[in-house]
Scaffold this active site. Structure first.
Site, PDB file in Angstrom:
ATOM      1  N   GLU A 259       0.868  -1.197   0.029  1.00 19.02           N
ATOM      2  CA  GLU A 259       0.069  -0.119   0.115  1.00 19.02           C
ATOM      3  C   GLU A 259       0.975   1.279   0.084  1.00 19.02           C
ATOM      4  O   GLU A 259       0.342   2.103   0.798  1.00 19.02           O
ATOM      5  CB  GLU A 259      -1.047  -0.156   1.292  1.00 19.02           C
ATOM      6  CG  GLU A 259      -2.005  -1.092   1.174  1.00 19.02           C
ATOM      7  CD  GLU A 259      -3.068  -1.098   2.195  1.00 19.02           C
ATOM      8  OE1 GLU A 259      -3.056   0.033   3.052  1.00 19.02           O
ATOM      9  OE2 GLU A 259      -4.002  -1.790   2.013  1.00 19.02           O
TER      10      GLU A 259
ATOM     11  N   GLU B  85      -5.473  -8.302  -0.436  1.00 24.68           N
ATOM     12  CA  GLU B  85      -6.427  -8.191   0.729  1.00 24.68           C
ATOM     13  C   GLU B  85      -7.839  -7.766   0.182  1.00 24.68           C
ATOM     14  O   GLU B  85      -7.929  -6.851  -0.563  1.00 24.68           O
ATOM     15  CB  GLU B  85      -5.685  -6.841   1.423  1.00 24.68           C
ATOM     16  CG  GLU B  85      -4.355  -7.131   2.216  1.00 24.68           C
ATOM     17  CD  GLU B  85      -4.088  -6.030   3.038  1.00 24.68           C
ATOM     18  OE1 GLU B  85      -5.001  -5.070   3.570  1.00 24.68           O
ATOM     19  OE2 GLU B  85      -2.902  -5.808   3.262  1.00 24.68           O
TER      20      GLU B  85
END
Length: 502
Positions: free
Chosen positions: A172, A291
């Site tokens: 991320e 995710e």
């Protein structure tokens, strides 16, 4: 309410990569400590791992597990988790404001992965660290011997390399919350140089570059374009993440969210095609959706109180208790991945134990299956083979996120090894049952049909320590085969797996 579906042997999406049913464990809350690792637990094995959790994970049949993060990895020194446990340092984890004892590191995780029949999917720190730490980690994990890091692994008790194929280049990195957050250009350059170094070590590695943390990021989808323009020739996958929320307690809107997921996948697929054409590339980059899950039950409360705790070790954090409504959502998400399996080759439910997870534990006590355990298990065990392109005709409704949301969400998979057609169906309608007719064409004769149903009259029904089987699958009756057609009735707000033996 009626729906008609056609499944034809010639109309296929792709061969499903089994890693579509992957999982994720981060050093966060009780995911690791008192989740998979609890040396004093009555079921602990010789490595301190809970056998009751191992058994539940093995039943899920999840082929890979991403580790050690997540946000955690962006300030993680992998060397802290090797060597004698009594000599390992305690560090402050900046991502989750907790203390990390490093009693579980790569050796312990690898042993646990072997015990659960899981392949490791490892992430390197491109937040606070970079290329050098990444290449050293890969050498430690994968080199047979005769070098500094591989010989150190041998000294620490592991003679043979683990030969890990999948490596995530950070986590991320588009997120301002991330330790070492970078712009797309900065990250793209670092990821490309890191990938080149890792390929110099082993050009058969599968490398995953960070895409957008979610599709509401201000930098999406330009982030994907910039990063892929820098890395396309060196990587195999781009990583996407998405979590699903229902703060408004509106079931129809909640169950429409997979339409947003589908758009997200389609948009990034378009960016991949654009960059491939721009660079005149021959290789194909796919999506690693590493995710995903429902995440809202405890999110706001824990976000407020985490910094009030000081720096605790393995506190109860983000321990969502899932309900029956979440079964329907997880079913729709998995169906979306199956229908998009030509692009989405890897996916990881986040996470596996205690932290927004299908498995819950009590320290020193039992472990049990949350409600969402079951749709994941059914898809993981029976959703392998060839994804089918189904023609669907059914009523629909308009939601804020999308118009024309079909009341029937369905995916089909042909397993040629077992001669089975499996259909995974969610009835989004909360007031009416649905009569489904499936025309089965081009597969040969169908011999028998079985219907597995997950249904509860209360959308808020949960599984708990004291009532662990409140929501679970059951065998249903009434599914029929006649003249190449399958007919089955599914209740309002229900999840079904319909299996046809050919």
């Amino acid at each position: 309410m009626k729906a008609h579906v056609t499944a034809h042997a010639r109309y296929v999406v792709a061969e499903i990569d089994n890693r579509l049913y992957g999982s994720f464990l981060e050093h966060l809350g009780r995911a690791v400590y008192t989740g998979i690792y609890e040396p004093d637990h009555p079921t602990a094995d010789q490595n301190g791992m809970r056998r009751d959790v191992i058994d539940l994970v093995r039943e899920l049949d999840t082929p890979i597990c991403r580790y050690p993060g997540g946000n955690f990895v962006s300030a993680y020194n992998w060397e802290d988790g090797i060597g004698p446990k009594e000599e390992r340092p305690t560090r402050l984890d900046l991502a989750w404001h907790t203390s990390e004892s490093n009693q579980v590191g790569i050796h312990e995780f690898a042993d646990w992965a072997k015990s659960t029949n899981i392949e490791m999917m490892l992430a390197v720190n491109l937040g606070s660290r970079g290329l050098d730490a990444a290449r050293n980690f890969v050498e430690y994990v994968n080199h047979p011997g005769g070098s500094y890091w591989s010989d150190l692994r041998k000294k620490n008790g592991r003679a043979d390399p683990w030969d890990v194929r999948l490596w995530c280049l950070g986590n991320e990195m588009d997120g301002p919350w991330q330790v070492g957050h970078k712009s797309a250009a900065e990250y793209g350059h670092l990821a490309n140089e890191t990938a080149k170094a890792l390929r110099a070590f082993d050009d058969k590695l599968e490398l995953i570059v960070c895409g957008s943390s979610h599709s509401d990021m201000a930098t999406y989808p330009q982030w994907e374009a910039t990063v892929l323009d820098s890395t396309y020739d060196q990587v195999d996958y781009i990583s996407l993440h998405m979590y699903f929320e229902n703060y408004e307690k509106n079931a129809a809107e909640y169950l429409a969210l997979p339409k947003k997921l589908d758009r997200y996948i389609g948009t990034v697929g378009g960016v991949i095609d654009y960059i491939k054409a721009k660079r005149r590339a021959k290789n194909d980059v796919k999506i690693s959706f590493d995710e995903w899950n429902v995440w809202y039950h405890q999110r706001k409360n824990d976000a407020k109180r985490v910094k009030e705790w000081g720096w605790p070790h393995a506190p109860a954090l983000l321990e969502d208790i899932y309900n029956f409504e979440d079964v329907l959502q997880v079913g729709c998400i998995l169906n979306t991945f199956i229908r998009r399996s030509d692009l989405v080759r890897i996916a990881c439910i986040a996470q596996l134990v205690n932290v927004i997870a299908p498995i819950m534990t009590v320290p020193g006590g039992p472990a049990w299956r949350q409600t969402i355990y079951y749709p994941f298990q059914l898809a993981s065990r029976h959703g392998r083979g060839t994804a089918l392109h189904l023609d669907i005709d059914c009523p629909a409704y308009d939601a804020d996120i999308a118009a024309g949301v079909e009341y029937l969400d369905i995916a089909g998979v042909h397993d040629s090894d077992t001669g089975t057609l499996n259909f995974f169906a969610v009835n989004r309608n909360g007031s009416e049952p649905m009569e489904i007719e499936i025309s089965i064409e081009g597969f040969g004769a169908a011999k028998s049909v079985a219907h597995t149903l997950i249904k509860h009259d209360d959308l808020e029904a949960t599984n708990t320590e004291n009532n662990p089987e409140n929501v679970k699958p059951a065998k249903a009756k009434g599914a029929k085969l006649s003249g190449g057609k399958l007919s089955v009735s599914v209740p309002a707000h229900s999840y079904s797996m319909i299996s046809v033996q050919l």
